[in-house]
Write a protein that holds these residues in place. Structure first.
Motif, PDB file in Angstrom:
ATOM      1  N   ASP A   1       0.748  -0.917   0.043  1.00 22.30           N
ATOM      2  CA  ASP A   1       0.192  -0.290  -0.115  1.00 22.30           C
ATOM      3  C   ASP A   1       0.430   1.954  -0.066  1.00 22.30           C
ATOM      4  N   ALA A   2       0.486   2.310  -0.628  1.00 23.62           N
ATOM      5  CA  ALA A   2       0.947   3.398  -1.369  1.00 23.62           C
ATOM      6  C   ALA A   2       0.529   4.413  -0.983  1.00 23.62           C
ATOM      7  N   ASP A   3       1.417   5.445   0.533  1.00 27.33           N
ATOM      8  CA  ASP A   3       0.701   6.824   0.793  1.00 27.33           C
ATOM      9  C   ASP A   3       1.414   7.617   1.473  1.00 27.33           C
ATOM     10  N   THR A   4       2.686   7.289   1.091  1.00 26.95           N
ATOM     11  CA  THR A   4       3.567   8.409   1.102  1.00 26.95           C
ATOM     12  C   THR A   4       4.732   8.512   0.034  1.00 26.95           C
ATOM     13  N   VAL A   5       5.237  10.465  -0.720  1.00 23.27           N
ATOM     14  CA  VAL A   5       6.393  10.567  -0.749  1.00 23.27           C
ATOM     15  C   VAL A   5       7.918  10.477  -0.197  1.00 23.27           C
ATOM     16  N   MET A   6       9.077   9.456  -0.292  1.00 21.69           N
ATOM     17  CA  MET A   6      10.216   9.755  -0.369  1.00 21.69           C
ATOM     18  C   MET A   6      10.973  10.557  -0.341  1.00 21.69           C
ATOM     19  N   HIS A   7      12.483  11.057  -0.059  1.00 21.08           N
ATOM     20  CA  HIS A   7      13.036  12.059  -0.305  1.00 21.08           C
ATOM     21  C   HIS A   7      14.502  11.191   0.320  1.00 21.08           C
ATOM     22  N   ILE A   8      15.467  10.767  -0.323  1.00 22.01           N
ATOM     23  CA  ILE A   8      16.780  10.669   0.061  1.00 22.01           C
ATOM     24  C   ILE A   8      17.318  11.437   0.530  1.00 22.01           C
ATOM     25  N   GLU A   9      17.555  11.739   1.619  1.00 21.99           N
ATOM     26  CA  GLU A   9      19.205  12.911   2.235  1.00 21.99           C
ATOM     27  C   GLU A   9      20.342  12.559   1.862  1.00 21.99           C
ATOM     28  N   GLU A  10      20.299  11.338   2.156  1.00 18.44           N
ATOM     29  CA  GLU A  10      21.722  10.558   2.434  1.00 18.44           C
ATOM     30  C   GLU A  10      21.765   8.977   1.892  1.00 18.44           C
ATOM     31  N   GLY A  11      22.411   8.448   1.091  1.00 19.21           N
ATOM     32  CA  GLY A  11      23.070   7.103   1.009  1.00 19.21           C
ATOM     33  C   GLY A  11      23.114   6.721  -0.592  1.00 19.21           C
ATOM     34  N   ARG A  12      22.335   4.971  -0.837  1.00 21.96           N
ATOM     35  CA  ARG A  12      22.142   4.370  -2.209  1.00 21.96           C
ATOM     36  C   ARG A  12      20.521   4.611  -2.354  1.00 21.96           C
ATOM     37  N   VAL A  13      19.482   3.712  -3.133  1.00 23.91           N
ATOM     38  CA  VAL A  13      19.383   3.366  -2.879  1.00 23.91           C
ATOM     39  C   VAL A  13      18.509   2.353  -4.321  1.00 23.91           C
ATOM     40  N   ARG A  14      18.086   0.941  -4.698  1.00 21.10           N
ATOM     41  CA  ARG A  14      17.892   0.328  -5.513  1.00 21.10           C
ATOM     42  C   ARG A  14      16.415   0.260  -6.067  1.00 21.10           C
ATOM     43  N   LEU A  15      16.153   0.795  -7.019  1.00 21.28           N
ATOM     44  CA  LEU A  15      14.583   0.126  -7.612  1.00 21.28           C
ATOM     45  C   LEU A  15      14.857  -0.917  -7.989  1.00 21.28           C
ATOM     46  N   SER A  16      13.413  -2.074  -7.715  1.00 15.99           N
ATOM     47  CA  SER A  16      13.343  -2.998  -8.542  1.00 15.99           C
ATOM     48  C   SER A  16      11.835  -4.173  -8.777  1.00 15.99           C
ATOM     49  N   VAL A  17      11.921  -4.482  -9.858  1.00 16.25           N
ATOM     50  CA  VAL A  17      10.677  -5.131 -10.630  1.00 16.25           C
ATOM     51  C   VAL A  17      11.142  -6.159  -9.953  1.00 16.25           C
ATOM     52  N   SER A  18       9.840  -7.204 -10.404  1.00 14.60           N
ATOM     53  CA  SER A  18       9.391  -9.031 -10.261  1.00 14.60           C
ATOM     54  C   SER A  18       8.275  -9.198 -11.271  1.00 14.60           C
ATOM     55  N   GLY A  19       7.875 -10.013 -12.078  1.00 15.18           N
ATOM     56  CA  GLY A  19       6.867 -10.503 -12.659  1.00 15.18           C
ATOM     57  C   GLY A  19       6.413 -11.575 -12.340  1.00 15.18           C
TER      58      GLY A  19
END
Length: 223
Positions: free
Chosen positions: A40-58
């Motif tokens: 469930d999604a109800d927020t927006v996030m902002h990266i202040e520091e660090g690294r984030v990987r986005l991945s998808v799966s079928g």
């Protein structure tokens, strides 16, 4: 709309504080999942520091790396278009600090605060360009060039940059997954990159030196 002169040196947290916005600060450790695809999604996030990987799966279980995000990037912004579930899985590659805003609060700010709205639009356009570049590299480039692109992205620079840029501590297994190759191939290429000065060890960190890419590519053409 509140009109304020956009100050590119001012952090998003600074803009939020000036606008008396409501947000929380969350820290994630390396390897920790920030959110899963389908959550469930109800927020927006902002990266202040660090690294984030986005991945998808079928549905078949096959997965793919969708993108690498660094400081200054937003996460989960598609909820602003009405989506109620996450389209990707977001995982912290290194220790990462996020600012988290409720969808309603972010919508209010975009409509009422010109400086923040400009910051968000700039991110959206840059993200579109980055996705197009990532897709082109993944489809058309060799494993070696995909690794170069991934290392530059992880270090937060590009081939036109001068100087040295520290790589976050990410395992070769994770890098191989992002590149779409094996750990042994990553290890082989990284040894080659060190030989030609594109990578250099400094203490316990690896540094990327984009200006030395010319020497690496000249050697590759000579083979």
């Amino acid at each position: 709309m509140t009109t304020r002169t956009s100050n590119p040196t001012l952090s998003l947290r600074g803009l939020l504080d000036i606008g008396a916005a409501s947000y929380t600060v969350v820290r994630h450790w390396p390897g920790e999942v920030i959110f899963y695809q389908g959550d469930d999604a109800d927020t927006v996030m902002h990266i202040e520091e660090g690294r984030v990987r986005l991945s998808v799966s079928g549905a078949s279980g096959k997965g793919a790396i969708f993108g690498l995000m660094g400081p200054g990037s937003f996460l989960g912004e598609d909820v602003l278009g009405g989506r109620s579930r996450r389209r990707q899985t977001a995982t912290a590659l290194v220790e990462t600090e996020l600012l988290v805003l409720k969808r309603a609060e972010m919508t209010r700010l975009i409509r009422s605060d010109e400086a923040l709205s400009e910051r968000f639009i700039t991110h959206t356009l840059a993200r579109k360009a980055s996705l197009e570049t990532d897709l082109t590299v993944q489809l058309l480039c060799s494993g070696e060039d995909r690794l170069i692109h991934t290392l530059l992205t992880l270090a937060g620079c590009d081939s036109r940059c001068n100087g040295r840029y520290a790589l976050p501590k990410v395992s070769q297994e994770v890098i191989a997954e992002m590149v779409g190759t094996t750990r042994s191939r990553v290890n082989f290429f990284m040894g080659k990159f060190k030989k030609h000065g594109f990578l250099e060890k400094q203490g316990d960190l690896l540094q990327v030196i984009p200006s030395n890419l010319a020497f690496l590519r000249a050697d590759s053409r000579a083979l």
